[in-house]
Scaffold this active site. Structure first.
Site, mmCIF file in Angstrom:
data_model
loop_
_atom_site.group_PDB
_atom_site.id
_atom_site.type_symbol
_atom_site.label_atom_id
_atom_site.label_comp_id
_atom_site.label_asym_id
_atom_site.label_seq_id
_atom_site.Cartn_x
_atom_site.Cartn_y
_atom_site.Cartn_z
ATOM 1 N N ASN A 87 0.852 -1.184 0.000
ATOM 2 C CA ASN A 87 0.000 0.000 0.000
ATOM 3 C C ASN A 87 0.888 1.235 0.000
ATOM 4 O OD1 ASN A 87 -2.276 -1.699 0.287
ATOM 5 N ND2 ASN A 87 -1.966 -1.778 2.500
ATOM 6 N N HIS A 100 6.748 -1.431 3.125
ATOM 7 C CA HIS A 100 6.589 -2.845 3.460
ATOM 8 C C HIS A 100 5.682 -3.532 2.455
ATOM 9 C CE1 HIS A 100 3.383 -0.603 5.508
ATOM 10 N NE2 HIS A 100 2.625 -1.672 5.332
HETATM 11 P P1 5GP Z 1 -0.328 -0.802 5.887
HETATM 12 O O1 5GP Z 1 -1.792 -0.442 6.022
HETATM 13 O O2 5GP Z 1 0.568 0.333 6.306
HETATM 14 O O3 5GP Z 1 -0.008 -1.319 4.522
HETATM 15 O O4 5GP Z 1 -0.093 -2.022 6.835
HETATM 16 C C1 5GP Z 1 0.401 -1.919 8.137
HETATM 17 C C2 5GP Z 1 0.290 -3.293 8.755
HETATM 18 O O5 5GP Z 1 1.066 -3.302 9.929
HETATM 19 C C3 5GP Z 1 -1.131 -3.682 9.162
HETATM 20 O O6 5GP Z 1 -1.512 -4.878 8.489
HETATM 21 C C4 5GP Z 1 -1.048 -3.864 10.680
HETATM 22 O O7 5GP Z 1 -1.837 -4.937 11.147
HETATM 23 C C5 5GP Z 1 0.440 -4.115 10.895
HETATM 24 N N1 5GP Z 1 0.930 -3.687 12.192
HETATM 25 C C6 5GP Z 1 0.666 -2.505 12.815
HETATM 26 N N2 5GP Z 1 1.320 -2.426 13.974
HETATM 27 C C7 5GP Z 1 2.014 -3.586 14.094
HETATM 28 C C8 5GP Z 1 2.891 -4.093 15.113
HETATM 29 O O8 5GP Z 1 3.178 -3.468 16.133
HETATM 30 N N3 5GP Z 1 3.423 -5.336 14.903
HETATM 31 C C9 5GP Z 1 3.139 -6.055 13.785
HETATM 32 N N4 5GP Z 1 3.706 -7.271 13.686
HETATM 33 N N5 5GP Z 1 2.326 -5.614 12.815
HETATM 34 C C10 5GP Z 1 1.771 -4.382 12.968
#
Ligand code: 5GP
Ligand code: ZN
Length: 114
Positions: A87, A100
């Site tokens: 994303n 990521h």
């Molecule tokens: P984005 O929406 O930025 O593409 O995805 C961020 C991802 O990070 C989400 O799927 C969320 O569940 C994950 N996430 C957020 N905080 C943490 C954390 O502290 N540890 C882990 N392992 N994943 C996290």
């Protein structure tokens, strides 16, 4: 970056279920999985979004993809496959501004995504 959540995970200041690590890449389980397999792959170097990629970063991005394939193979996903999602920016669903990739697998995946 001091306060970046994924930099802190990469520095082991915040625990995560790590499934792969090398000098440049870290992969760990997403804390809020949307599928039976939901991993996050990050470069250890802080890169906020794709728009912040710099000359030379193609190497780390390439290595990240190789790590995805290695982990997917080790998890036996070669036949059933997986989805790799990144994303970008708020409009693209990005919540954590450290580049990521989500590796998602283990259930039927719809297309197009929401
Ligand atoms: P984005 O929406 O930025 O593409 O995805 C961020 C991802 O990070 C989400 O799927 C969320 O569940 C994950 N996430 C957020 N905080 C943490 C954390 O502290 N540890 C882990 N392992 N994943 C996290
Ligand atoms: Zn970061």
């Amino acid at each position: 970056m001091e306060d970046c959540l994924f930099c802190r995970i990469a520095r082991k200041e915040i625990p995560a279920k790590i499934v792969y690590e090398d000098e440049e890449i870290l992969a760990f389980k997403d804390i809020n999985p949307v599928a039976p397999v939901h991993l996050l792959f990050i470069p250890k170097k802080h890169i906020s979004t794709f728009f912040d990629l710099e000359p030379g970063d193609e190497l780390v991005i390439g290595r990240l993809h190789r790590a995805v394939v290695q982990v997917a193979r080790e998890m036996g996903l070669e036949e059933q496959g997986f989805r790799l999602v990144a994303n970008c920016q708020e409009g693209g669903g990005q919540l954590i501004f450290h580049l990521h990739y989500h590796l998602i697998a283990g259930r039927p995946l719809q297309w197009p995504p929401g």
